[in-house]
Design a protein around this motif. Sequence first.
Motif, short mmCIF file in Angstrom:
data_model
loop_
_atom_site.label_atom_id
_atom_site.label_comp_id
_atom_site.label_asym_id
_atom_site.label_seq_id
_atom_site.Cartn_x
_atom_site.Cartn_y
_atom_site.Cartn_z
N THR A 97 0.84 -1.20 0.00
CA THR A 97 0.00 0.00 0.00
C THR A 97 0.87 1.24 0.00
N GLY A 98 0.33 2.31 -0.52
CA GLY A 98 0.95 3.62 -0.35
C GLY A 98 0.46 4.24 0.94
N GLY A 99 0.64 5.52 1.07
CA GLY A 99 0.18 6.22 2.27
C GLY A 99 1.26 6.30 3.33
N THR A 100 1.00 7.12 4.32
CA THR A 100 2.00 7.46 5.32
C THR A 100 2.52 6.25 6.07
N ASP A 115 -3.26 -0.12 -5.04
CA ASP A 115 -3.73 0.99 -5.87
C ASP A 115 -2.51 1.80 -6.31
N ARG A 158 -1.45 5.86 -8.02
CA ARG A 158 -1.78 7.18 -8.57
C ARG A 158 -1.33 7.17 -10.04
N ASN A 196 2.84 5.47 -5.77
CA ASN A 196 3.10 4.54 -4.67
C ASN A 196 4.31 3.66 -5.00
N GLY A 246 -3.60 0.90 3.47
CA GLY A 246 -3.73 2.07 4.31
C GLY A 246 -5.20 2.49 4.29
N MET A 247 -5.54 3.47 5.11
CA MET A 247 -6.92 3.98 5.08
C MET A 247 -6.89 5.50 5.24
N HIS A 250 -11.43 5.58 2.90
CA HIS A 250 -11.07 4.89 1.65
C HIS A 250 -9.93 3.91 1.91
N ALA A 267 -7.23 1.33 -0.64
CA ALA A 267 -6.75 1.32 -2.02
C ALA A 267 -7.21 2.66 -2.63
N LYS A 319 -8.91 12.73 -3.14
CA LYS A 319 -7.53 12.95 -2.70
C LYS A 319 -6.65 13.00 -3.94
N ARG A 325 -6.53 7.52 -10.88
CA ARG A 325 -5.93 6.41 -10.14
C ARG A 325 -6.34 5.07 -10.74
N LYS A 358 -8.22 9.69 11.67
CA LYS A 358 -8.78 8.43 11.14
C LYS A 358 -9.72 7.75 12.13
O1 LIG Z 1 -3.70 7.94 -1.59
C1 LIG Z 1 -3.58 6.99 -0.88
O2 LIG Z 1 -3.94 7.11 0.44
C2 LIG Z 1 -4.17 5.98 1.26
C3 LIG Z 1 -3.98 6.38 2.74
O3 LIG Z 1 -2.91 7.29 2.89
P1 LIG Z 1 -2.50 7.92 4.27
O4 LIG Z 1 -1.36 8.85 3.98
O5 LIG Z 1 -3.69 8.64 4.83
O6 LIG Z 1 -2.06 6.79 5.16
C4 LIG Z 1 -3.32 4.82 0.82
O7 LIG Z 1 -3.72 3.69 1.50
C5 LIG Z 1 -3.42 4.59 -0.67
O8 LIG Z 1 -2.65 3.49 -1.06
C6 LIG Z 1 -2.91 5.79 -1.38
O9 LIG Z 1 -2.97 5.68 -2.77
#
Ligand SMILES: O=C1O[C@H](COP(=O)(O)O)[C@@H](O)[C@H](O)[C@H]1O
Length: 259
Positions: free
Chosen positions: A45-48, A77, A79, A89, A153-154, A159, A161, A185, A190, A213
């Motif tokens: 997953t991407g995200g922080t 997922d 971008r 990602n 991630g969420m 959301h 993915a 976002k 995507r 969250k």
């Molecule tokens: O854009 C995305 O965001 C989600 C969550 O990102 P976060 O920074 O709030 O943790 C991520 O799961 C997803 O893969 C990514 O494309």
Amino acid sequence: MTARAARDVVVHPDATLLAQATAARLLVALVDAQSHRAPLHVVLTGGTVGIATLAAVAASPVRDAVDWSQVHLWWGDERFLPDGDGDRNETQARDALLTALGDALPTANVHPVPALDDTVPTPEAAAEAYAAELARYADDGRQVPRFDVLLLGMGPDGHVASLFPGHPAVDVDGVATAGVHGSPKPPPLRVTLTFDAIRGAREVWVVAAGAEKATAVASALASAPVSVTPAAGALGTERTLWLLDAAAAADLPAGGAPA
Ligand SMILES: O=C1O[C@H](COP(=O)(O)O)[C@@H](O)[C@H](O)[C@H]1O
């Protein structure tokens, strides 16, 4: 194989420890699985927290206990941007982990979502090509490989993915991937796995940190409709695990979450 609605919840004190513990958990899960099957298929997953987890994998000495030549990497997922864009990602995962793994991870085992270019001009074209690549590794008449661990991630909106509340991709079934337009976002374009693809995974791990969250975490774990909180639909066939920091878990009933 039917996804199971029961969910396990583990809460860590803060986001740093969450990423480190998730990395440790992932590495041990891979070592364990490699004692009885190969190859493994892992969805990143991407995200922080997702990228912090990959960095923690890279920093762990236990990473060398994994036979990376028998691990295939996918993404939940992406971008839809040109290859190498820092917001992809894939790019962030390469920077956090893949480059560090070097020759231990064969190039052929890495399956990014196709990037925007002249031959792949739309999210739909990328989704179709990604679905074809997934199908190459599928068996038993399935559309995707039997993912061993699928990380998600969420976002604060719930959301996972690139399945956003109220967006058409949430309702897509019968195919493994979908193109997404108008993501709330950035960036707006995507590509995402569908719930059909996600729910075929043995284990789905949702990783989330931060007070912003907390509402979505509580909503998902109370099994809200996926149109409202898509994360509620993230289920694995053998296990669904929510890995949270204390801030993200703040709105849960004391002692964890209802199944
Ligand atoms: O854009 C995305 O965001 C989600 C969550 O990102 P976060 O920074 O709030 O943790 C991520 O799961 C997803 O893969 C990514 O494309």
